[in-house]
Write an enzyme that holds these catalytic residues in place. Structure first.
Site, PDB file in Angstrom:
ATOM      1  N   HIS B  35       0.492  -8.715 -18.040  1.00 61.59           N
ATOM      2  CA  HIS B  35       0.173  -7.396 -18.868  1.00 61.59           C
ATOM      3  C   HIS B  35       1.326  -7.101 -19.714  1.00 61.59           C
ATOM      4  O   HIS B  35       2.281  -6.864 -19.268  1.00 61.59           O
ATOM      5  CB  HIS B  35      -0.180  -6.338 -18.026  1.00 61.59           C
ATOM      6  CG  HIS B  35      -1.427  -6.646 -17.005  1.00 61.59           C
ATOM      7  ND1 HIS B  35      -2.566  -6.324 -17.224  1.00 61.59           N
ATOM      8  CD2 HIS B  35      -1.222  -7.474 -15.885  1.00 61.59           C
ATOM      9  CE1 HIS B  35      -3.481  -6.748 -16.506  1.00 61.59           C
ATOM     10  NE2 HIS B  35      -2.778  -7.364 -15.614  1.00 61.59           N
ATOM     11  N   HIS B  75       1.037  -3.367 -12.616  1.00 62.89           N
ATOM     12  CA  HIS B  75       0.559  -4.361 -13.573  1.00 62.89           C
ATOM     13  C   HIS B  75       1.544  -4.649 -14.674  1.00 62.89           C
ATOM     14  O   HIS B  75       1.798  -5.715 -15.398  1.00 62.89           O
ATOM     15  CB  HIS B  75      -0.611  -4.644 -14.022  1.00 62.89           C
ATOM     16  CG  HIS B  75      -0.916  -3.024 -14.713  1.00 62.89           C
ATOM     17  ND1 HIS B  75      -1.333  -2.068 -14.082  1.00 62.89           N
ATOM     18  CD2 HIS B  75      -1.181  -2.741 -16.024  1.00 62.89           C
ATOM     19  CE1 HIS B  75      -1.400  -0.975 -15.027  1.00 62.89           C
ATOM     20  NE2 HIS B  75      -1.290  -1.374 -16.281  1.00 62.89           N
ATOM     21  N   ASP B 162      -3.211   5.727 -16.209  1.00 63.27           N
ATOM     22  CA  ASP B 162      -4.481   6.369 -16.473  1.00 63.27           C
ATOM     23  C   ASP B 162      -4.983   5.786 -14.872  1.00 63.27           C
ATOM     24  O   ASP B 162      -5.992   6.386 -14.464  1.00 63.27           O
ATOM     25  CB  ASP B 162      -5.278   6.026 -17.379  1.00 63.27           C
ATOM     26  CG  ASP B 162      -4.700   6.668 -18.820  1.00 63.27           C
ATOM     27  OD1 ASP B 162      -4.805   7.752 -18.616  1.00 63.27           O
ATOM     28  OD2 ASP B 162      -4.299   5.673 -19.642  1.00 63.27           O
ATOM     29  N   HIS B 265      -3.916  -4.155 -23.185  1.00 68.90           N
ATOM     30  CA  HIS B 265      -3.689  -4.236 -21.815  1.00 68.90           C
ATOM     31  C   HIS B 265      -3.428  -5.355 -21.294  1.00 68.90           C
ATOM     32  O   HIS B 265      -2.685  -5.477 -20.260  1.00 68.90           O
ATOM     33  CB  HIS B 265      -4.935  -3.422 -21.296  1.00 68.90           C
ATOM     34  CG  HIS B 265      -4.539  -2.838 -19.810  1.00 68.90           C
ATOM     35  ND1 HIS B 265      -4.615  -3.981 -18.832  1.00 68.90           N
ATOM     36  CD2 HIS B 265      -4.522  -1.680 -19.419  1.00 68.90           C
ATOM     37  CE1 HIS B 265      -4.403  -3.148 -17.737  1.00 68.90           C
ATOM     38  NE2 HIS B 265      -4.340  -1.802 -17.802  1.00 68.90           N
ATOM     39  N   GLU B 414      -6.411  10.728   4.748  1.00 69.92           N
ATOM     40  CA  GLU B 414      -5.881   9.632   5.575  1.00 69.92           C
ATOM     41  C   GLU B 414      -5.114   8.687   4.336  1.00 69.92           C
ATOM     42  O   GLU B 414      -4.217   7.941   5.044  1.00 69.92           O
ATOM     43  CB  GLU B 414      -6.887   9.193   6.246  1.00 69.92           C
ATOM     44  CG  GLU B 414      -7.688   9.606   7.392  1.00 69.92           C
ATOM     45  CD  GLU B 414      -8.890  10.984   6.412  1.00 69.92           C
ATOM     46  OE1 GLU B 414      -8.949  10.784   5.397  1.00 69.92           O
ATOM     47  OE2 GLU B 414      -9.498  11.621   7.118  1.00 69.92           O
ATOM     48  N   HIS B 476     -18.309   8.186  13.254  1.00 72.78           N
ATOM     49  CA  HIS B 476     -17.077   8.638  13.935  1.00 72.78           C
ATOM     50  C   HIS B 476     -16.542   7.465  14.973  1.00 72.78           C
ATOM     51  O   HIS B 476     -15.793   7.575  15.419  1.00 72.78           O
ATOM     52  CB  HIS B 476     -16.791   9.771  14.493  1.00 72.78           C
ATOM     53  CG  HIS B 476     -16.772  10.931  13.394  1.00 72.78           C
ATOM     54  ND1 HIS B 476     -17.935  10.898  12.635  1.00 72.78           N
ATOM     55  CD2 HIS B 476     -16.015  12.036  13.279  1.00 72.78           C
ATOM     56  CE1 HIS B 476     -17.406  12.222  11.672  1.00 72.78           C
ATOM     57  NE2 HIS B 476     -16.601  12.599  12.105  1.00 72.78           N
TER      58      HIS B 476
END
Lengths: 672, 672
Positions: B35, B75, B162, B265, B414, B476
């Protein structure tokens, strides 16, 4: 809170809302388990929503144009069950409420979509409901664009709690909904300031109003116990042009000793406190008893939409037979008849042309013939459109001004994408598929598990499926992800070897009724291994003999998937040249093979010859086929990965990790 | 952009920044992969940061008080590699830049922390770096509180793109950092408006400035190519009292034909365009050639921190021997000597007391003795503190006014929690552990994989580890999550059976240098199975004989983990009573067992007797032990789960799914 003031200000509303609170208290106490406080806090919002706004008919839970109601804060399941019981859904007699959280009841601990028609989606893992709802709202827009406002014109309502909004997936959902201006999506935030650990401020001080506004939502802030304010806010929200958030200031476990505390979040089972709460409510009937006039008022609400439904049915009857049949086929999730023929034609052409292409490209070739005959497909990608090959020429982009577009730019939001696809599938009328890199199965994982649990035939197009992706290195190279997907119940994991198998895998994925599919596809080109045309879908059997040894000379069986099938064929050529009879089994789908009759499985994998599994992933999941489920079937070895990958050109990596035809030959000889 | 104007405005800055751009273009062209655009766009910000602010010394990459620099947009790895080469890090001679993305080089496709000392963290999976950085910043605060500002006083700088900000985990990170007012965390947002699919607006229109502000961040907006503005913004950010975001408006692939496009990019390899860009830059040297005066200016920057480091070393020398030794032990991640003795004492006491407790409670008992002697532990929970049993009496809460607290309320996050723990472990000086429900391994999964890849000894306390959690139901109840964790390379998965095994598992987890651990713990009480005290840690061998048949009479081997070990013991009693000699093997850690010498493994699992695996999860991962790796060792069966769970009391579920002593007995008899 001044409960007495609430009672006297709106007595009719109060008695209806309190029926929810009382049933919740009784059911949780009977189960000695569950979450009382959330239904007690949100009862007023739910009462106004169901009483005055939600378009539904309790006698027709599957009416296609109903509003969808999604309880994202799924631990508050008694809110939903109370509403379904009170409004008279056939599936929810009082017996169900009494059996809350018991084996075999429809009133499971968290709402489970597969247990009752009226439960739109399974929630409980936080954030999933609000992320599903984006898919519901997209589906409504897309179907309205396709079938017209007379047949499709409804809202998606969501109740989300603080937990939903703390989970990262909520940001993906909020941002995507805002970007798409999904104005028929209305989210109630149960702003009760309490989570399990205590006050929200322990872990979060985000200004949620500002956060939603930053992503293009309209936000209203109201007292969640004031029925007039709730009514006015919903009325206004329905007229908006952007997604709508209504921040409802509420008291968890309203009127109970545990009100406004973390204890109120859990199971409120203390008998005295329960009695005291009911007394404060002015609720004088016994456990599970709803006064007849209250029940009757609720049942009237349950019938409120009947006229609307009749009118809608009239409109459906008025459209052309062809359009109606197409609408009904689409909503039923039936594949069009043409699917089989376009797949067969592609297979024939591919077997003849012997394309050497990446299977991700093969997947695109399939979609190019499928999408035109299957207008219900909704494609997408998590910002890897050109890499996932999921966008075909005719799709168009789904956008604010082009709701007939059939490709969604989900953004770099694998989790939100998967959850939105679940929502589309649950809504009905769309067959969602979308792509990211196989390794980022990790990001989508919580929603992928729910596709399986909820029995939704979502298709995950997971490209770049091994070290074969090369230089991007171990963060991008899946090694354990086939095992992860295969470990998940009710999931079909396809790893096709060439264009023909890819077409077969897609045909199977697109005709599933209640099972999601993961297509594991290469970045790199792979040779055609199915060079003779067969109309029959061999992938349907999960595994089959691709090439065999001469009768009586079979010493080795090579079992391979995807990009390693051609490598197994190379190894076979070497072994056969040395007089070692070798069968190659292509195994594009272990789950389908496991479902075959034992006789077929034994024909494909007879006891005796040594077996070598070949797959550029970890061994986990292979031993069943290598060793036999009960053992003692064969000596076996596996050629694959036992560590993370590395950054280098693909061919260097296959050599480095020993996944080569020579490696397979050597493994076979070692065993013989 | 007017490149000429940029050149002439700040010629010295320009030549340094352009060295990054030129090396990036050359390395990507040589690799024909990578990149280019991001390093070219962020070169100015990085040049000012390294040139004027970042506290570092290229000759001492592991200096404990260095500022941390995290390239969340991994990247753009050539940005980091260029900086490390230019400033003179020994590990990054030009040869490394020439070998970008080749096997064995330190310059992998994405930055890999384990390939070079100067790479703080592995990035590439988007959002991980910014989420790690919260852990880095927490570690700095905690260690400053413990060891004082003279030894610990540095910043954490992040470059996020982004993509990082679209990933949901970024919201978890942003909200947690804002809640904790981590003022030494400074994030540069590379606001280039481009992702792989095109302009950001295709998928997102979030006002990022407002979003960060909503979570309590200070935000500045600058031109990311104006060195004076960059300098002023960093200067100001360093004085802030809240976390800092600097929104840098940049042009991806600055000065190249692909500037401001999605093409920019990717890998910019066109030779003519590359030459044209260099010409516009005024860069006249050949590929990989940096003019001597530019290299020399960069190397001076690489030495900029040397004096500071000497001063810091002086301060370290000045503290008491005891404090210095403790600081060095802590930063080296060495467990204190007392750990073994407190674990042994607890085991002895537990073996005598024969506690019947849930293993999550057993884990709390361990932590109660460990935390006082191991001040580097940093506990936490994702809003399940009382359920995960991770908070012990002495920890205190880590908060704005109590940085010496050792328990983090991570909130319902989490994923962010796991990523933050990675950051703490990478920073050094803390041993993070934290809890959620085992099923929500799914949410944390992308960061758990990175713990393993990055070789960080994070401890995941995963409670409620099977259908044994009961009424909460299938959302769960983990069934595939042991398999998922075990499928992941370099991960120790412990499923202890009682207090003694739990203590042993913790001892092993807390003494790992480069491997994360997953502790899979029950909600429900389980009997003590290790009732005789042995000082030796039997869990270290992964599996061991818990009870045996009389010599010569062994017909059955039952292999079980966790809550199913006591069930296997019950089954053994029945079988023995019927004259069927039965061995029970407890297998708390498959990975450690796999690492034992073959002779030991054969002693524990000799060929001959039938084998039954018992675990309330899916079979995947078990066949190696049941059938033997090369097959033909034993006839075998498995008693466990083959579907999702259900909502009901735990004992009803074990019966319903057939995971009972009777079921095990029957399975054994069927095989005999």
């Amino acid at each position: 809170m001044d409960i007495a003031a609430l009672r006297s200000a709106h007595p009719d509303h109060w008695s209806k809302a309190t029926a929810i609170r009382a049933l919740t208290l009784d059911a949780v106490a009977a189960a000695n388990s569950g979450h009382s406080g959330m239904p007690m806090g949100m009862a007023d919002v739910a009462t106004v929503l169901f009483g005055k706004h939600l378009k539904f008919d309790a006698s027709a839970p599957l009416w296609h144009d109903r509003d969808r109601f999604i309880l994202s804060a799924g631990h508050g399941s008694m809110l939903l069950y109370s509403l379904l019981h009170l409004t008279g859904y056939e599936d929810f007699p009082l017996e169900q409420i009494r059996n809350f959280r018991q084996l075999g009841s429809r009133t499971a601990g968290h709402p489970e979509n597969f247990l009752a028609k009226a439960i739109e989606t399974t929630t409980g893992p936080l954030g999933q409901g609000i992320a599903n709802s984006v898919g519901f709202a997209i589906a409504e827009e897309a179907l309205r664009a396709r079938f017209g406002k007379k047949l499709v014109d409804h809202h998606t309502y969501v109740i989300a709690g603080d937990g939903c909004l703390m989970e990262g997936v909520s940001q993906e959902a909020i941002a995507l909904a805002g970007r798409q201006q999904l104005s028929k999506l209305i989210v109630f935030w149960d702003n009760n300031n309490i989570t399990i650990d205590g006050e929200v401020g322990l872990a979060d001080r985000t200004d949620q109003v500002a956060r939603f506004q930053a992503s293009g939502w309209d936000v209203q802030e109201i007292d969640g116990h004031d029925p007039e304010a709730i009514d006015a806010a919903i009325t206004r929200a329905k007229k908006g042009t952007r997604p709508q958030m209504i921040a409802c200031k509420t008291h968890i476990a309203l009127g109970h000793a545990a009100q406004d505390t973390a204890k109120g979040h859990g199971a409120l089972t203390d008998a005295d406190q329960l009695a005291a709460a009911k007394e404060a409510y002015g609720w004088t009937t016994g456990p599970f008893e709803v006064p007849a006039e209250v029940k009757s008022a609720w049942e009237e609400i349950g019938r409120r939409g009947t006229e609307d439904r009749y009118a809608w049915e009239g409109r459906l009857a008025d459209v052309s037979d062809r359009k109606r049949a197409e609408f009904e086929r689409t909503m039923a999730g039936e594949a069009p008849k043409k699917l089989t023929s376009v797949i067969r034609a592609l297979k024939k052409q591919a077997a003849e042309a012997r394309h050497k292409v990446a299977t991700r490209k093969a997947s695109e070739m399939v979609l190019e013939v499928v999408n035109p005959v299957m207008p219900e497909t909704m494609g997408g990608s998590a910002d890897l459109t050109g890499s996932n090959n999921t966008k075909t020429g005719d799709l168009g982009i789904f956008d604010i001004d082009s709701r007939d577009g059939r490709f969604v730019h989900y953004g770099i939001r694998e989790h939100g994408m998967a959850a939105a696809m679940n929502g589309m599938a649950l809504h009905g009328g769309l067959r969602p598929y979308s792509g990211t890199f196989m390794c980022f199965t990790d990001y989508a994982r919580p929603a992928m598990r729910l596709s399986a649990l909820m029995q939704q035939p979502v298709v995950y197009v997971m490209t770049h499926d091994s070290i074969g992706l090369g230089e991007d290195g171990p963060t991008h190279q899946p090694v354990e992800h086939l095992a992860i997907s295969r470990a998940t119940p009710n999931t079909l994991v396809f790893r096709p070897a060439d264009v023909v198998e890819t077409a077969e895998a897609w045909e199977l994925a697109l005709t599933q009724g209640g099972t999601p599919s993961v297509l594991s596809l290469t970045r790199q080109g792979v040779p055609a291994v199915r060079q003779q045309h067969k109309a029959k879908n061999l992938t349907e059997q999960g595994a089959y003999v691709l090439a065999d040894a001469e009768a009586g000379k079979r010493q080795v069986i090579l079992i391979a998937t995807g990009s390693e099938v051609s490598l197994a064929m190379e190894a076979r050529a070497t072994l056969e040249a040395e007089g070692i009879g070798t069968r190659v089994v292509s195994m594009p789908c272990m789950e389908l093979f496991a479902a075959q009759p034992e006789a077929y499985r034994k024909r494909v994998l007879p006891a005796g010859p040594v077996r070598i599994g070949v797959e550029a992933g970890v061994r986990m999941g292979w031993d069943r086929w290598l060793l036999g489920e009960r053992g003692r079937e064969a000596k076996a070895a596996f050629v694959g990965m036992s560590s993370f990958g590395a950054s280098a050109p693909a061919e260097v990596l296959f050599e480095h990790f020993g996944i080569t035809a020579e490696g397979v030959v050597q493994a076979a000889k070692d065993l013989l």
